[in-house]
Design a protein around this motif. Structure first.
Motif, PDB file in Angstrom:
ATOM      1  N   ALA A 142      17.443   7.030  26.854  1.00  0.00           N
ATOM      2  CA  ALA A 142      18.308   5.812  26.331  1.00  0.00           C
ATOM      3  C   ALA A 142      17.815   4.506  26.322  1.00  0.00           C
ATOM      4  CB  ALA A 142      19.745   5.920  26.934  1.00  0.00           C
ATOM      5  N   ALA A 143      17.096   4.338  27.513  1.00  0.00           N
ATOM      6  CA  ALA A 143      16.457   3.116  27.976  1.00  0.00           C
ATOM      7  C   ALA A 143      15.385   2.805  26.923  1.00  0.00           C
ATOM      8  CB  ALA A 143      15.913   2.997  29.323  1.00  0.00           C
ATOM      9  N   ARG A 144      14.462   3.588  26.698  1.00  0.00           N
ATOM     10  CA  ARG A 144      13.160   3.695  25.734  1.00  0.00           C
ATOM     11  C   ARG A 144      13.879   3.018  24.241  1.00  0.00           C
ATOM     12  NH1 ARG A 144      11.593   6.723  21.906  1.00  0.00           N
ATOM     13  NH2 ARG A 144      13.062   8.532  22.913  1.00  0.00           N
ATOM     14  N   ARG A 145      14.913   3.792  23.908  1.00  0.00           N
ATOM     15  CA  ARG A 145      15.597   3.309  22.533  1.00  0.00           C
ATOM     16  C   ARG A 145      16.203   2.240  22.415  1.00  0.00           C
ATOM     17  NH1 ARG A 145      17.431   8.936  22.619  1.00  0.00           N
ATOM     18  NH2 ARG A 145      19.248   8.116  23.464  1.00  0.00           N
ATOM     19  N   SER A 146      16.784   1.908  23.682  1.00  0.00           N
ATOM     20  CA  SER A 146      17.311   0.378  23.712  1.00  0.00           C
ATOM     21  C   SER A 146      16.287  -0.908  23.676  1.00  0.00           C
ATOM     22  CB  SER A 146      18.101   0.280  24.915  1.00  0.00           C
ATOM     23  OG  SER A 146      18.663  -1.041  25.145  1.00  0.00           O
ATOM     24  N   GLY A 147      15.062  -0.432  24.408  1.00  0.00           N
ATOM     25  CA  GLY A 147      13.890  -1.479  24.219  1.00  0.00           C
ATOM     26  C   GLY A 147      13.312  -1.521  22.853  1.00  0.00           C
ATOM     27  N   LYS A 148      13.395  -0.443  22.198  1.00  0.00           N
ATOM     28  CA  LYS A 148      12.823  -0.260  20.735  1.00  0.00           C
ATOM     29  C   LYS A 148      13.668  -1.239  20.011  1.00  0.00           C
ATOM     30  CE  LYS A 148       9.810   3.565  20.647  1.00  0.00           C
ATOM     31  NZ  LYS A 148       9.210   4.763  20.194  1.00  0.00           N
ATOM     32  N   SER A 149      14.808  -0.859  20.306  1.00  0.00           N
ATOM     33  CA  SER A 149      16.170  -1.505  19.537  1.00  0.00           C
ATOM     34  C   SER A 149      15.951  -3.161  19.586  1.00  0.00           C
ATOM     35  CB  SER A 149      17.633  -0.935  19.728  1.00  0.00           C
ATOM     36  OG  SER A 149      18.480  -1.713  19.288  1.00  0.00           O
ATOM     37  N   ARG A 150      15.869  -3.557  20.837  1.00  0.00           N
ATOM     38  CA  ARG A 150      15.739  -4.903  20.887  1.00  0.00           C
ATOM     39  C   ARG A 150      14.772  -5.669  20.149  1.00  0.00           C
ATOM     40  NH1 ARG A 150      20.192  -7.314  21.152  1.00  0.00           N
ATOM     41  NH2 ARG A 150      18.732  -9.178  21.283  1.00  0.00           N
ATOM     42  N   ALA A 151      13.515  -4.789  20.306  1.00  0.00           N
ATOM     43  CA  ALA A 151      12.126  -5.473  19.577  1.00  0.00           C
ATOM     44  C   ALA A 151      12.337  -5.539  18.005  1.00  0.00           C
ATOM     45  CB  ALA A 151      11.052  -4.509  19.859  1.00  0.00           C
ATOM     46  N   ILE A 152      12.903  -4.655  17.425  1.00  0.00           N
ATOM     47  CA  ILE A 152      13.336  -4.594  16.002  1.00  0.00           C
ATOM     48  C   ILE A 152      14.343  -5.709  15.752  1.00  0.00           C
ATOM     49  CG2 ILE A 152      14.374  -3.418  14.026  1.00  0.00           C
ATOM     50  CD1 ILE A 152      13.416  -0.591  15.477  1.00  0.00           C
ATOM     51  N   ILE A 153      15.498  -5.770  16.527  1.00  0.00           N
ATOM     52  CA  ILE A 153      16.687  -6.888  16.111  1.00  0.00           C
ATOM     53  C   ILE A 153      15.760  -8.186  16.339  1.00  0.00           C
ATOM     54  CG2 ILE A 153      18.531  -8.021  17.189  1.00  0.00           C
ATOM     55  CD1 ILE A 153      19.482  -5.083  17.898  1.00  0.00           C
ATOM     56  N   GLN A 315      16.751  -7.873  28.101  1.00  0.00           N
ATOM     57  CA  GLN A 315      17.582  -7.599  26.981  1.00  0.00           C
ATOM     58  C   GLN A 315      18.005  -6.195  26.961  1.00  0.00           C
ATOM     59  OE1 GLN A 315      19.348 -10.382  26.836  1.00  0.00           O
ATOM     60  NE2 GLN A 315      19.251 -10.347  24.353  1.00  0.00           N
ATOM     61  N   PRO A 316      17.032  -5.415  26.954  1.00  0.00           N
ATOM     62  CA  PRO A 316      17.378  -3.812  26.611  1.00  0.00           C
ATOM     63  C   PRO A 316      18.133  -3.200  27.825  1.00  0.00           C
ATOM     64  CG  PRO A 316      15.023  -4.281  26.315  1.00  0.00           C
ATOM     65  CD  PRO A 316      15.559  -5.455  26.951  1.00  0.00           C
ATOM     66  N   LEU A 317      18.280  -3.785  29.104  1.00  0.00           N
ATOM     67  CA  LEU A 317      18.669  -3.017  30.022  1.00  0.00           C
ATOM     68  C   LEU A 317      20.146  -2.850  30.326  1.00  0.00           C
ATOM     69  CD1 LEU A 317      16.305  -4.502  32.594  1.00  0.00           C
ATOM     70  CD2 LEU A 317      15.891  -2.287  31.218  1.00  0.00           C
ATOM     71  N   PRO A 318      20.971  -3.875  29.837  1.00  0.00           N
ATOM     72  CA  PRO A 318      22.548  -3.853  30.492  1.00  0.00           C
ATOM     73  C   PRO A 318      23.205  -2.547  29.268  1.00  0.00           C
ATOM     74  CG  PRO A 318      22.114  -6.068  29.842  1.00  0.00           C
ATOM     75  CD  PRO A 318      20.834  -5.241  29.469  1.00  0.00           C
ATOM     76  N   ALA A 319      22.879  -2.141  28.300  1.00  0.00           N
ATOM     77  CA  ALA A 319      23.679  -1.260  27.656  1.00  0.00           C
ATOM     78  C   ALA A 319      23.244  -0.071  28.251  1.00  0.00           C
ATOM     79  CB  ALA A 319      23.137  -1.175  26.157  1.00  0.00           C
ATOM     80  N   PRO A 320      22.145   0.505  28.733  1.00  0.00           N
ATOM     81  CA  PRO A 320      22.080   1.646  29.294  1.00  0.00           C
ATOM     82  C   PRO A 320      22.723   1.886  30.674  1.00  0.00           C
ATOM     83  CG  PRO A 320      19.883   0.991  28.652  1.00  0.00           C
ATOM     84  CD  PRO A 320      20.910   0.001  28.241  1.00  0.00           C
ATOM     85  N   VAL A 321      22.715   0.553  31.358  1.00  0.00           N
ATOM     86  CA  VAL A 321      23.370   0.590  32.575  1.00  0.00           C
ATOM     87  C   VAL A 321      24.848   0.808  32.486  1.00  0.00           C
ATOM     88  CG1 VAL A 321      24.074  -0.767  34.628  1.00  0.00           C
ATOM     89  CG2 VAL A 321      21.512  -0.894  33.738  1.00  0.00           C
ATOM     90  N   ALA A 322      25.525   0.245  31.423  1.00  0.00           N
ATOM     91  CA  ALA A 322      26.934   0.188  31.388  1.00  0.00           C
ATOM     92  C   ALA A 322      27.153   1.771  30.728  1.00  0.00           C
ATOM     93  CB  ALA A 322      27.383  -0.734  30.289  1.00  0.00           C
ATOM     94  N   ALA A 323      26.319   2.340  29.922  1.00  0.00           N
ATOM     95  CA  ALA A 323      26.507   3.818  29.461  1.00  0.00           C
ATOM     96  C   ALA A 323      26.423   4.696  30.486  1.00  0.00           C
ATOM     97  CB  ALA A 323      25.539   3.951  28.486  1.00  0.00           C
ATOM     98  N   ALA A 324      25.650   4.685  31.650  1.00  0.00           N
ATOM     99  CA  ALA A 324      25.308   5.496  32.579  1.00  0.00           C
ATOM    100  C   ALA A 324      26.754   5.355  33.638  1.00  0.00           C
ATOM    101  CB  ALA A 324      24.106   5.308  33.457  1.00  0.00           C
ATOM    102  N   ALA A 325      27.162   4.282  33.594  1.00  0.00           N
ATOM    103  CA  ALA A 325      28.215   3.818  34.485  1.00  0.00           C
ATOM    104  C   ALA A 325      29.541   4.490  33.869  1.00  0.00           C
ATOM    105  CB  ALA A 325      28.385   2.259  35.009  1.00  0.00           C
ATOM    106  N   TYR A 326      29.985   4.553  32.737  1.00  0.00           N
ATOM    107  CA  TYR A 326      31.270   4.638  31.992  1.00  0.00           C
ATOM    108  C   TYR A 326      30.679   5.621  30.604  1.00  0.00           C
ATOM    109  CZ  TYR A 326      32.527   0.408  34.500  1.00  0.00           C
ATOM    110  OH  TYR A 326      32.850  -0.196  35.480  1.00  0.00           O
TER     111      TYR A 326
END
Length: 386
Positions: A142-153, A315-326
């Motif tokens: 999930a974190a790897r996808r989030s990092g690539k996502s931020r790069a594309i955006i 930038q890519p980190l908050p979403a995976p942290v929230a996803a793991a917590a909830y």
């Protein structure tokens, strides 16, 4: 995050793990193609307020309006996303982004432009939830996808800012938004490739005025410090330090912000997978606090470059942290809350900077902001009470 909410999209089969990557990439392309309609407005509207039929004060209101509607509307958008799924949400949002850009180009005056900003705010909310939800749909990578996502955006605003500035010099600001409206429509095929939604029960995001979690508080402080105090303060301090080239220097730093996300987003995801996303979020936040302190102590450009680069990692980190917590049904509402608190902080930050910079020494303002950011990061690292 464990698995994509049943209400959001159908489960992704284990036999096809690349489906999560493809869906995340397509959603990121949609946001990357539409986001320049907003970021370029931040560049051109204050400089050409009269051309848009508004005063400078009204321009400030317009730039803040999209955050206000997101603060009020994220819960509604999250519930709609869970009912309809990312395909419908992002398709409607892409039309909304193109429509708002056409409004900037063709409908001068405060009320028409305000309507366009509100449409953009809700459109961005839908695409923002989609990119984060799809990046974290499967817990693995999930974190790897989030990092690539931020790069594309971030590639979209980076190119849009440079191209928009050049085109505005030759053809005027309205022409820029006509072009950006056409670019936003290029997102439609990618939106249509996204997974379809499935009807079902939707978990409420919780009471509107519930106490924020520690991650929500961190998100508010991050928006307040890095998207508010830092961005506005950079322009003010740059003008004090070098009046001749302040606009060019601050604009270059702003473009570097998106370049940092393009270059550092994927490495941030890889580092998070290896060392832990929450741990990396805390460390990068503490380092960002140190960069803010450097700004306040007079090392303006050293501190600014450090903060900009670290923001690319953060930038890519908050979403995976929230996803793991909830995990499970609580994931999409948690992502919506996180974005709401960040928008609230990012909206209040510039107001605070504008009020406090004239009366406080920079070291006091930036030092206090750095201290609050460090405290919020440390709080995220503390064990959660059950």
């Amino acid at each position: 995050m464990s698995s994509l909410s049943q209400a959001a999209t159908p489960p992704l089969p284990a036999a096809q793990p690349d489906r999560a990557d493809i869906a995340s990439r397509d959603a990121s392309i949609v946001l990357g193609l539409t986001l320049p309609t907003d970021t370029v407005l931040y560049l051109l509207l204050p400089l050409n307020a009269a051309a848009f039929g508004v005063t400078l004060a009204e321009a400030g209101l317009l730039l803040a309006a999209n955050r206000l509607v997101r603060i009020l509307g994220y819960g509604f958008v999250a519930r709609s996303y869970e009912r309809q799924g990312p395909r419908v949400a992002c398709t409607v949002a892409a039309f909304g982004a193109a429509g708002s850009s056409l409004g900037y180009a063709l409908l001068p005056g405060i009320w028409w432009l305000l309507a366009a900003r509100l449409v953009w705010g809700l459109s961005f909310a839908a695409m923002n939830i989609a990119t984060q939800a799809l990046a974290t749909a499967e817990p693995k990578n999930a974190a790897r996808r989030s990092g690539k996502s931020r790069a594309i955006i971030s590639a979209g605003p980076m190119v849009g800012l440079l191209g928009g500035a050049a085109l505005a010099e030759r053809a005027g600001p309205q022409a820029v938004f006509l072009v950006l409206a056409a670019v936003a429509l290029l997102a439609l095929p990618f939106a249509w490739r996204l997974p379809t939604g499935a009807g079902g029960p939707v978990k409420s995001p919780g009471p509107r005025f519930a106490l924020p979690t520690r991650l929500d508080v961190w998100s508010f402080v991050q928006g307040f410090a890095l998207d508010g105090i830092f961005i506005l303060g950079l322009s003010v301090l740059a003008a004090r330090a070098m009046p001749e080239g302040a606009v060019l220097a601050a604009g270059t730093a702003l473009a570097l912000r998106y370049l940092a996300e393009v270059v550092l987003g994927p490495p941030a995801g890889a580092l998070a997978e290896r060392f832990g996303t929450a741990r990396l979020l805390v460390l990068v936040s503490l380092a960002s606090a140190a960069g803010l302190l450097l700004n306040g102590l007079g090392a303006l450009w050293t501190g600014a470059i450090l903060v900009v680069l670290l923001r690319g990692l953060l930038q890519p980190l908050p979403a995976p942290v929230a996803a793991a917590a909830y995990p499970g049904p609580g994931r999409v509402p948690a992502l919506a809350r996180l974005a709401t608190w960040r928008d609230l902080g990012a909206g209040l930050g510039p107001l605070a900077a504008g009020l406090l910079l004239p009366v406080l020494e920079p070291w006091l303002l930036y030092g206090g902001t750095a201290l609050v950011l460090a405290a919020a990061a440390v709080a995220v690292a503390l064990p959660r009470r059950r």
